[in-house]
Design an enzyme around this catalytic site. Structure first.
Site, PDB file in Angstrom:
ATOM      1  N   ARG A   1     -28.536  22.564  86.656  1.00  0.00           N
ATOM      2  CA  ARG A   1     -28.080  21.885  85.537  1.00  0.00           C
ATOM      3  C   ARG A   1     -26.016  21.412  86.031  1.00  0.00           C
ATOM      4  O   ARG A   1     -26.119  20.554  85.055  1.00  0.00           O
ATOM      5  CB  ARG A   1     -28.593  21.810  84.376  1.00  0.00           C
ATOM      6  CG  ARG A   1     -27.102  21.393  82.932  1.00  0.00           C
ATOM      7  CD  ARG A   1     -28.536  21.554  81.823  1.00  0.00           C
ATOM      8  NE  ARG A   1     -29.145  21.147  81.979  1.00  0.00           N
ATOM      9  CZ  ARG A   1     -30.390  21.221  81.304  1.00  0.00           C
ATOM     10  NH1 ARG A   1     -30.237  22.155  80.255  1.00  0.00           N
ATOM     11  NH2 ARG A   1     -31.899  20.479  81.442  1.00  0.00           N
ATOM     12  N   TYR A   2     -25.632  22.995  85.837  1.00  0.00           N
ATOM     13  CA  TYR A   2     -24.545  23.371  85.917  1.00  0.00           C
ATOM     14  C   TYR A   2     -24.232  23.358  87.343  1.00  0.00           C
ATOM     15  O   TYR A   2     -24.676  23.315  87.625  1.00  0.00           O
ATOM     16  CB  TYR A   2     -23.712  24.325  84.690  1.00  0.00           C
ATOM     17  CG  TYR A   2     -24.108  23.993  83.502  1.00  0.00           C
ATOM     18  CD1 TYR A   2     -23.368  23.585  82.804  1.00  0.00           C
ATOM     19  CD2 TYR A   2     -25.374  25.131  82.894  1.00  0.00           C
ATOM     20  CE1 TYR A   2     -23.285  23.014  81.324  1.00  0.00           C
ATOM     21  CE2 TYR A   2     -25.811  24.891  81.843  1.00  0.00           C
ATOM     22  CZ  TYR A   2     -24.596  24.096  81.304  1.00  0.00           C
ATOM     23  OH  TYR A   2     -24.612  23.707  79.825  1.00  0.00           O
TER      24      TYR A   2
ATOM     25  N   ARG B   1     -23.869  26.930  88.667  1.00  0.00           N
ATOM     26  CA  ARG B   1     -24.991  27.992  88.297  1.00  0.00           C
ATOM     27  C   ARG B   1     -26.124  27.472  88.020  1.00  0.00           C
ATOM     28  O   ARG B   1     -26.746  26.236  88.066  1.00  0.00           O
ATOM     29  CB  ARG B   1     -24.202  28.897  86.690  1.00  0.00           C
ATOM     30  CG  ARG B   1     -24.364  28.055  86.300  1.00  0.00           C
ATOM     31  CD  ARG B   1     -22.824  28.642  84.560  1.00  0.00           C
ATOM     32  NE  ARG B   1     -23.255  27.913  83.228  1.00  0.00           N
ATOM     33  CZ  ARG B   1     -22.541  27.024  83.279  1.00  0.00           C
ATOM     34  NH1 ARG B   1     -21.427  26.260  85.001  1.00  0.00           N
ATOM     35  NH2 ARG B   1     -22.588  26.538  82.411  1.00  0.00           N
TER      36      ARG B   1
ATOM     37  N   CYS C   1     -44.211  36.909  79.479  1.00  0.00           N
ATOM     38  CA  CYS C   1     -43.310  36.690  78.288  1.00  0.00           C
ATOM     39  C   CYS C   1     -44.276  37.990  78.383  1.00  0.00           C
ATOM     40  O   CYS C   1     -45.760  37.907  77.752  1.00  0.00           O
ATOM     41  CB  CYS C   1     -43.341  36.022  77.133  1.00  0.00           C
ATOM     42  SG  CYS C   1     -41.944  35.399  78.608  1.00  0.00           S
TER      43      CYS C   1
ATOM     44  N   CYS D   1     -43.017  34.124  72.216  1.00  0.00           N
ATOM     45  CA  CYS D   1     -42.775  33.523  70.788  1.00  0.00           C
ATOM     46  C   CYS D   1     -43.253  32.488  70.554  1.00  0.00           C
ATOM     47  O   CYS D   1     -42.997  31.785  71.062  1.00  0.00           O
ATOM     48  CB  CYS D   1     -41.004  33.535  71.538  1.00  0.00           C
ATOM     49  SG  CYS D   1     -40.449  35.185  71.543  1.00  0.00           S
TER      50      CYS D   1
ATOM     51  N   CYS E   1     -40.610  29.517  71.266  1.00  0.00           N
ATOM     52  CA  CYS E   1     -40.032  29.278  72.504  1.00  0.00           C
ATOM     53  C   CYS E   1     -39.715  27.479  73.068  1.00  0.00           C
ATOM     54  O   CYS E   1     -40.419  26.353  72.756  1.00  0.00           O
ATOM     55  CB  CYS E   1     -40.775  29.664  73.613  1.00  0.00           C
ATOM     56  SG  CYS E   1     -40.910  29.917  75.191  1.00  0.00           S
TER      57      CYS E   1
ATOM     58  N   ARG F   1     -39.733  26.686  75.780  1.00  0.00           N
ATOM     59  CA  ARG F   1     -40.804  26.114  77.131  1.00  0.00           C
ATOM     60  C   ARG F   1     -42.224  26.231  76.872  1.00  0.00           C
ATOM     61  O   ARG F   1     -42.982  26.417  77.114  1.00  0.00           O
ATOM     62  CB  ARG F   1     -40.043  26.910  77.977  1.00  0.00           C
ATOM     63  CG  ARG F   1     -38.879  27.382  78.832  1.00  0.00           C
ATOM     64  CD  ARG F   1     -38.843  27.669  80.234  1.00  0.00           C
ATOM     65  NE  ARG F   1     -37.183  27.391  80.062  1.00  0.00           N
ATOM     66  CZ  ARG F   1     -36.525  28.513  80.593  1.00  0.00           C
ATOM     67  NH1 ARG F   1     -36.825  29.818  80.266  1.00  0.00           N
ATOM     68  NH2 ARG F   1     -34.843  28.414  80.037  1.00  0.00           N
TER      69      ARG F   1
ATOM     70  N   ASP G   1     -34.346  24.232  69.464  1.00  0.00           N
ATOM     71  CA  ASP G   1     -34.305  22.504  70.056  1.00  0.00           C
ATOM     72  C   ASP G   1     -35.559  21.861  69.269  1.00  0.00           C
ATOM     73  O   ASP G   1     -36.293  21.898  68.766  1.00  0.00           O
ATOM     74  CB  ASP G   1     -34.951  23.210  71.559  1.00  0.00           C
ATOM     75  CG  ASP G   1     -34.070  23.428  72.568  1.00  0.00           C
ATOM     76  OD1 ASP G   1     -32.786  23.406  72.192  1.00  0.00           O
ATOM     77  OD2 ASP G   1     -34.419  24.713  73.387  1.00  0.00           O
TER      78      ASP G   1
ATOM     79  N   ASP H   1     -28.881  22.941  72.318  1.00  0.00           N
ATOM     80  CA  ASP H   1     -28.983  22.394  73.861  1.00  0.00           C
ATOM     81  C   ASP H   1     -29.061  20.696  73.823  1.00  0.00           C
ATOM     82  O   ASP H   1     -30.097  20.727  73.036  1.00  0.00           O
ATOM     83  CB  ASP H   1     -29.743  23.202  73.671  1.00  0.00           C
ATOM     84  CG  ASP H   1     -29.918  23.616  75.747  1.00  0.00           C
ATOM     85  OD1 ASP H   1     -29.400  23.087  76.487  1.00  0.00           O
ATOM     86  OD2 ASP H   1     -30.276  24.831  76.368  1.00  0.00           O
TER      87      ASP H   1
ATOM     88  N   LYS I   1     -26.412  23.160  76.755  1.00  0.00           N
ATOM     89  CA  LYS I   1     -25.457  23.542  75.521  1.00  0.00           C
ATOM     90  C   LYS I   1     -24.059  22.906  75.364  1.00  0.00           C
ATOM     91  O   LYS I   1     -22.991  22.928  75.921  1.00  0.00           O
ATOM     92  CB  LYS I   1     -25.427  24.661  75.983  1.00  0.00           C
ATOM     93  CG  LYS I   1     -26.422  25.928  76.308  1.00  0.00           C
ATOM     94  CD  LYS I   1     -26.325  27.347  76.622  1.00  0.00           C
ATOM     95  CE  LYS I   1     -27.606  27.099  77.130  1.00  0.00           C
ATOM     96  NZ  LYS I   1     -27.544  27.378  78.713  1.00  0.00           N
TER      97      LYS I   1
HETATM   98  C1  LIG Z   1     -28.054  28.101  79.268  1.00  0.00           C
HETATM   99  C2  LIG Z   1     -28.632  27.917  80.938  1.00  0.00           C
HETATM  100  C3  LIG Z   1     -27.406  28.154  82.188  1.00  0.00           C
HETATM  101  C4  LIG Z   1     -26.823  29.172  81.654  1.00  0.00           C
HETATM  102  O1  LIG Z   1     -25.911  28.515  81.268  1.00  0.00           O
HETATM  103  P1  LIG Z   1     -24.460  29.823  79.837  1.00  0.00           P
HETATM  104  O2  LIG Z   1     -23.229  28.777  79.301  1.00  0.00           O
HETATM  105  O3  LIG Z   1     -22.713  29.722  81.478  1.00  0.00           O
HETATM  106  O4  LIG Z   1     -24.385  31.021  79.800  1.00  0.00           O
HETATM  107  C5  LIG Z   1     -27.610  27.699  83.740  1.00  0.00           C
HETATM  108  N1  LIG Z   1     -28.003  26.828  83.849  1.00  0.00           N
HETATM  109  C6  LIG Z   1     -29.294  25.683  82.404  1.00  0.00           C
HETATM  110  C7  LIG Z   1     -29.822  24.908  82.929  1.00  0.00           C
HETATM  111  C8  LIG Z   1     -29.346  26.530  81.263  1.00  0.00           C
HETATM  112  O5  LIG Z   1     -29.530  26.059  80.629  1.00  0.00           O
END
Ligand SMILES: *Cc1c(COP(=O)(O)O)cnc(C)c1O
Length: 437
Positions: free
Chosen positions: A122-123, A126, A135, A139, A142, A144, A303, A340, A347
């Site tokens: 997504r980002y 990362r 799990c 939860c 959850c 998911r 969520d 989110d 986020k």
């Molecule tokens: C939360 C999340 C991350 C990590 O986000 P940070 O703000 O760097 O902790 C990375 N990918 C996805 C899809 C997420 O939901």
């Protein structure tokens, strides 16, 4: 020292008359003896539900299964179990079947932002890597939920290899977040292999693991596990405490082992109606976490997933909680409160407003006590023009010139990009322009 109370001993013996202390501290014993049915839950907790209630609970479980470790169940206060935060996080509630108008099965579009099975990218820098589909405890809140118990199997080595290959072929990924399910339900060997393979990728600078085992199955944090993890630094771990009651002697010991292994620990809580939607409770929780070397990282707005409506609070509740933390307690006891974004926007941090007003020379701010103050902007500051050629800049960032394009608001602020507006692609006005063209 792990605590094995009289209560826990009785509970273990209800599950298995021959249960011993060493069974209780064996994480695999808890996985094998997890409570999955309403009847077993009644028996082990020593309570009884009416036939009508039981029918409703069973209906709920047909859609969203249950699994609770004997350890986590042992934390429930039998005397007032219906309001118990451990009970509410682990035992079904018929409200889960009420699908709200805005509820979604995959609100965060984790499946749609998935280039290969198991990876959510997504980002820019990362990825989230779902390395386990199960799990220790399911939860009830959850996000998911759609997947829980659905494919309750460990992803095959081939699937994991494809994920690793994606990371290897995507140089922008410098941070890999192992999630699931819970990665700590994998064997030490499987995890060791995964961390080793990811560790070989040069552009990966840091690996994070998200796990709830310190909360629901603290015996998973064995000396062997920690010895193995130590080999894979820089490794960060985020866990998921929601209520101060979850910080037991056993869970504190698990945290201590991880911290002693030099692993920076963070916590991600979810704001849940009836469980922890209280300023005082969250403050106590965060102070206890810090005392155990865990840095509160995120407080999540619940969520809009199916079956979570009864857990949701207004965002205003979260802002009120943040207002009661910042300034009132240590700065590092204050998590970032995030929503989110439904639809996969990632986020979004939310907090009280601290800027009261703003003029060309002054910024008016307020603090947590209500003091209103003025910051005078410097008169001598000369903003340098940035064309992203770091070699010509005085700041001595001796890196190659930046190549990546900026996106979003960063782009609007930049000197070197002429974009002046961001327009949604399905804007009605733009649609009319296309019609004319
Ligand atoms: C939360 C999340 C991350 C990590 O986000 P940070 O703000 O760097 O902790 C990375 N990918 C996805 C899809 C997420 O939901």
């Amino acid at each position: 020292m792990n605590i094995y109370t009289q209560h826990q001993q009785e509970l273990a013996e209800t599950l298995r008359p021959s249960a011993s202390r060493s069974d209780w501290t064996d994480w695999k014993w808890h996985v094998r003896h997890s409570i999955k049915t309403v009847d077993d839950f009644e028996k082990v907790l020593g309570v009884s539900f009416s036939e009508k209630q039981k029918k409703l609970y069973k209906m709920t479980l047909a859609k969203f299964p249950m699994s609770v470790t004997p350890y986590y169940l042992s934390l429930i206060d039998r005397e007032d179990f219906e309001n118990d935060p451990i009970f509410m996080q682990s035992f079904p509630c018929v409200e889960e079947l009420k699908i709200g108008r805005y509820d979604m099965t995959d609100p965060l579009h984790e499946d749609r932002d998935s280039p290969v099975p198991g990876i959510t990218h997504r980002y820019p820098d990362r990825v989230l890597f779902h390395v386990s589909n199960t799990c220790a405890m399911y939860c009830r809140h959850c996000t998911r939920k759609r997947k829980v118990g659905d494919r309750d199997s460990i992803p095959t080595r081939e699937v994991l290899e494809k994920g690793i290959e994606y990371i290897r072929n995507t140089p922008r990924v410098r941070d890999v977040l192992l999630s699931g399910g819970d990665p700590f339900l994998l064997s030490d060997d499987r995890l060791d292999w995964l961390l080793t393979e990811i560790g070989k990728i040069e552009h990966v600078e840091v690996v994070r693991i998200g796990t709830r085992t310190p909360v629901v199955l603290p015996y998973r944090i064995t000396e062997d596990l920690v010895e193995m993890l130590k080999k894979h630094h820089p490794l960060w771990i985020n866990t998921h405490f929601n209520h101060p009651r979850e910080l037991t002697a056993s869970s504190r010991r698990a945290l201590q082992r991880l911290a002693d292994a030099g692993i920076p620990l963070g916590n991600q809580s979810v704001l849940l109606a009836g469980v922890n939607d209280c300023q005082r409770l969250i403050k106590t929780l965060n102070q206890k976490l810090v005392k155990n070397r865990v840095r509160p990282y995120y407080l999540y707005q619940c969520d809009m997933s199916e079956g979570l409506t009864h857990f949701r609070t207004p965002i205003g509740k979260g802002i009120e909680i943040l207002e009661s933390l910042r300034g009132h307690t240590s700065g590092f006891s204050v998590p970032t409160y995030v929503v989110d974004a439904p639809g996969g926007g990632g986020k979004i941090p939310v907090m009280p407003n601290y800027i009261v007003s703003w003029g060309p020379n002054k910024v008016v701010l307020r603090n947590y006590e209500g003091v209103i103050t003025t910051y005078h902007e410097p008169t001598t500051y000369e903003s340098s023009y940035c064309d992203r050629e770091c070699s010509k800049c005085n700041l001595q960032l001796k890196e190659d010139d930046a190549e990546e394009k900026a996106i979003g608001i960063e782009k609007l602020l930049s000197d070197w990009d002429d974009t002046t507006s961001l327009t949604p692609w399905d804007n009605e006005r733009m649609g009319r322009r296309d019609d004319v063209a």
